[in-house]
Enzyme design. Structure first.
Site, PDB file in Angstrom:
ATOM      1  CG  HIS A   1      -1.784  -1.199   1.374  1.00 18.61           C
ATOM      2  ND1 HIS A   1      -2.952  -1.409   0.649  1.00 18.61           N
ATOM      3  CD2 HIS A   1      -1.631  -2.282   2.178  1.00 18.61           C
ATOM      4  CE1 HIS A   1      -3.475  -2.568   1.002  1.00 18.61           C
ATOM      5  NE2 HIS A   1      -2.696  -3.120   1.920  1.00 18.61           N
TER       6      HIS A   1
HETATM    7  O1  RIB Z   1      -4.541  -0.503   5.180  1.00 17.45           O
HETATM    8  C1  RIB Z   1      -3.186  -0.430   4.836  1.00 17.45           C
HETATM    9  C2  RIB Z   1      -2.469   0.548   5.701  1.00 17.45           C
HETATM   10  O2  RIB Z   1      -2.529   0.121   7.053  1.00 17.45           O
HETATM   11  C3  RIB Z   1      -0.959   0.648   5.381  1.00 17.45           C
HETATM   12  O3  RIB Z   1      -0.502   1.928   5.684  1.00 17.45           O
HETATM   13  C4  RIB Z   1      -0.348  -0.350   6.318  1.00 17.45           C
HETATM   14  O4  RIB Z   1       1.010  -0.032   6.648  1.00 17.45           O
HETATM   15  C5  RIB Z   1      -1.216  -0.166   7.527  1.00 17.45           C
HETATM   16  O5  RIB Z   1      -0.718   0.950   8.255  1.00 17.45           O
END
Ligand code: RIB
Ligand code: CA
Length: 312
Positions: free
Chosen positions: A241
């Site tokens: 992500h």
């Molecule tokens: O949902 C994904 C996010 O949540 C990313 O930033 C991951 O590192 C967690 O923090």
């Protein structure tokens, strides 16, 4: 053009890729790394941030300790995804680089107040607690912020911690509400786009082939991180992500989105932390963010691998 950025983070393996990508890119001047509780508890987040700075050879980076819990709700963490340390996968040496004494929120305020208007980009890739607390503490920072490029939320993709909420926004929905209502230019990398860039196994092998500590440790992080998504989504290739935020700054042409009005659910436990995206302007409200919806996935992975190679 050099972007001056502040990365607010809760490492996390995907945060680690975002940090490494930023450190590997001369177009970005990382003014500091501010830590926030999220993927794991704050002391571990700070340890992990320092580990990644040292992995990148950036012991010079100023790392700040931020908020250890959300503004209102109790902290929810994600060790089930990132492991007990929040950065499982490799065997790490404990970091030795310093942590700054000043609180992250105070440093964010001081840094923005000392800058020209619209000069600094904020890159929150964890819960938005530090960013919101800075806005509440000193509203005069709002015109100082060039833009916020945030990883969080989910529209057509729904959620990943509840059926409708993405983890970062779910952990601190009140902070997200403050940020989304601030009027600051906001670009959102939600699950709607991060779920369209799933890590090819060959890409992880390519990261390992970079060699040295960077290649070995980063590949080990990714292979550990990927296992959760294999269970969740039943296939290899997890969404990584957070580096989407950094990649957008480096090559915005990889992405496309739509200006929309988004509200944050902070009332109902059933839908707590939901980003309610008004894709078709049903509310007749002016847009408060650019909601990124598509990515050139091959281009993203090629660019990221090429940049990570700079750290070898
Ligand atoms: O949902 C994904 C996010 O949540 C990313 O930033 C991951 O590192 C967690 O923090
Ligand atoms: Ca994160």
């Amino acid at each position: 053009m050099v972007h001056k950025i502040i990365i607010d983070t809760d490492p996390g393996q995907d945060d680690a890729i975002a940090l490494l990508l930023a450190f590997a890119s001369p177009e970005l001047e990382v003014l500091g790394v501010t830590c926030v509780a999220g993927n794991t508890r704050l002391p571990a987040v700070v340890r992990n941030a320092r580990i990644i700075c040292e992995l990148a050879g950036r012991r010079d980076v100023n790392v700040f300790v931020g908020c250890d819990r959300p503004m209102v709700r109790d902290l929810v963490t994600a060790e089930h995804v990132h492991g007990p340390t929040g950065l499982d996968g490799p065997v790490w040496d404990e970091p030795t680089m310093p942590v700054q004494d000043q609180h992250a929120v105070d440093w964010i305020v001081e840094t923005l107040m000392g800058a020209e208007d619209r000069d600094i980009t904020l890159c929150p890739i964890g819960p938005l607690t530090n960013i919101a607390m800075a806005m509440v503490r000193e509203p005069r920072i709002l015109p100082k912020i060039k833009q916020i490029v945030s990883m969080g939320g989910g529209g057509t993709e729904g959620g990943n911690i509840t059926p409708v909420a993405e983890f970062n926004v779910y952990v601190d929905p009140h902070a997200a509400d403050v940020v989304y209502r601030s009027g600051v230019p906001l670009v959102v990398m939600s699950l709607d786009v991060t779920h369209k860039a799933l890590m090819p196994r060959a890409w992880i092998d390519g990261v390992e082939a970079i060699g040295g500590n960077v290649g070995e440790k980063t590949a080990a992080m990714l292979r550990f991180y990927e296992r959760f998504d294999l269970v969740r989504y039943g296939e290899f290739g997890g969404p990584v992500h957070d580096p989407a935020v950094i990649a957008y700054l480096l090559q915005p042409e990889l992405y496309a989105g739509k200006d929309v009005f988004v509200q944050i659910e902070t009332g109902s436990e059933l839908t707590m932390g939901m980003t309610v995206v008004d894709f078709w302007n049903a509310t007749k409200q002016p847009p408060n963010c650019t909601w990124i919806q598509s990515v050139d996935s091959e281009g993203f992975f090629a660019m990221t691998l090429d940049r990570l190679g700079n750290l070898a």
